[in-house]
Design a protein around this motif. Structure first.
Motif, PDB file in Angstrom:
ATOM      1  N   GLY A 115      -9.021 -21.605 -13.880  1.00 11.31           N
ATOM      2  CA  GLY A 115     -10.195 -22.590 -13.404  1.00 11.31           C
ATOM      3  C   GLY A 115     -11.666 -22.040 -14.133  1.00 11.31           C
ATOM      4  N   TYR A 116     -11.867 -20.457 -13.852  1.00  7.09           N
ATOM      5  CA  TYR A 116     -13.050 -20.009 -14.429  1.00  7.09           C
ATOM      6  C   TYR A 116     -13.547 -20.234 -15.897  1.00  7.09           C
ATOM      7  CZ  TYR A 116     -13.495 -17.424 -10.145  1.00  7.09           C
ATOM      8  OH  TYR A 116     -13.710 -17.308  -8.809  1.00  7.09           O
ATOM      9  N   THR A 137      -8.206 -35.331  -3.470  1.00  2.00           N
ATOM     10  CA  THR A 137      -8.466 -34.414  -2.160  1.00  2.00           C
ATOM     11  C   THR A 137      -8.194 -35.439  -1.063  1.00  2.00           C
ATOM     12  OG1 THR A 137     -10.117 -32.920  -3.362  1.00  2.00           O
ATOM     13  CG2 THR A 137     -10.131 -33.046  -0.829  1.00  2.00           C
ATOM     14  N   ALA A 165      -0.231 -18.203  -8.593  1.00  2.72           N
ATOM     15  CA  ALA A 165      -1.551 -18.838  -7.829  1.00  2.72           C
ATOM     16  C   ALA A 165      -2.801 -18.178  -8.740  1.00  2.72           C
ATOM     17  CB  ALA A 165      -1.324 -18.379  -6.566  1.00  2.72           C
ATOM     18  N   TYR A 166      -2.576 -16.689  -8.843  1.00  4.44           N
ATOM     19  CA  TYR A 166      -3.601 -16.174  -9.228  1.00  4.44           C
ATOM     20  C   TYR A 166      -4.271 -16.549 -10.633  1.00  4.44           C
ATOM     21  CZ  TYR A 166      -6.700 -12.258 -10.964  1.00  4.44           C
ATOM     22  OH  TYR A 166      -7.971 -11.572 -11.379  1.00  4.44           O
ATOM     23  N   CYS A 203       2.735 -15.478  -6.295  1.00  5.33           N
ATOM     24  CA  CYS A 203       1.399 -14.829  -6.248  1.00  5.33           C
ATOM     25  C   CYS A 203       0.711 -14.744  -7.532  1.00  5.33           C
ATOM     26  CB  CYS A 203       1.405 -13.634  -5.462  1.00  5.33           C
ATOM     27  SG  CYS A 203       1.796 -13.494  -3.766  1.00  5.33           S
ATOM     28  N   THR A 213      -3.403 -19.480 -11.976  1.00  8.49           N
ATOM     29  CA  THR A 213      -3.904 -20.564 -11.892  1.00  8.49           C
ATOM     30  C   THR A 213      -5.683 -20.800 -11.653  1.00  8.49           C
ATOM     31  OG1 THR A 213      -1.991 -21.773 -11.153  1.00  8.49           O
ATOM     32  CG2 THR A 213      -3.904 -22.772 -10.767  1.00  8.49           C
ATOM     33  N   LYS A 214      -5.947 -19.881 -10.524  1.00  8.75           N
ATOM     34  CA  LYS A 214      -7.352 -19.811 -10.229  1.00  8.75           C
ATOM     35  C   LYS A 214      -8.188 -19.252 -11.164  1.00  8.75           C
ATOM     36  CE  LYS A 214     -10.305 -18.639  -6.505  1.00  8.75           C
ATOM     37  NZ  LYS A 214     -10.874 -19.655  -5.727  1.00  8.75           N
ATOM     38  N   LEU A 215      -7.754 -18.144 -12.116  1.00  6.69           N
ATOM     39  CA  LEU A 215      -8.310 -17.563 -13.121  1.00  6.69           C
ATOM     40  C   LEU A 215      -8.699 -18.467 -14.207  1.00  6.69           C
ATOM     41  CD1 LEU A 215      -9.514 -14.727 -14.022  1.00  6.69           C
ATOM     42  CD2 LEU A 215      -7.284 -14.404 -15.032  1.00  6.69           C
TER      43      LEU A 215
END
Length: 103
Positions: A21-22, A42, A14-15, A11, A17-19
């Motif tokens: 991206g910003y 995609t 994953a968080y 978790c 990785t998303k962070l």
């Protein structure tokens, strides 16, 4: 290690990785080459997930009614049918094949 510890680590990764991206500059994301690569990835990912879900069962490969449903949906897509018709044709093909005893 405890299973819950591995879940928490996944978790957190994953968080993070998303962070990350910003922090990617918007100019980089507007590059046509990057947009093309992202779109192609995609499509490839969706196609591979569709095939795996159609022919895999656990650790083995299975040929059952899901193949018929995939073929029927592909034909409907090739004929440029609306999405709802594609879904219904795939479901009807799977139901018919199961009724006939194939999977």
């Amino acid at each position: 290690m405890n299973l819950w510890l591995w879940i928490l680590i996944a978790c957190a990764l994953a968080y993070l990785t998303k962070l990350v991206g910003y922090f990617v500059p918007a100019k980089l994301l507007e590059n046509p080459r990057i947009m093309h690569v992202a779109g192609t990835m995609t499509i490839g990912l969706l196609a591979s997930l569709t095939v795996v879900n159609a022919v895999a069962s656990g650790q083995g490969l299975v040929l059952d009614a899901r193949i018929g449903a995939l073929v029927a949906a592909a034909v409907a897509l090739w004929l440029r049918a609306p999405f709802l018709v594609v879904v219904i044709s795939g479901a009807a093909a799977a139901a018919l094949l199961r009724l006939l005893g194939w999977g």
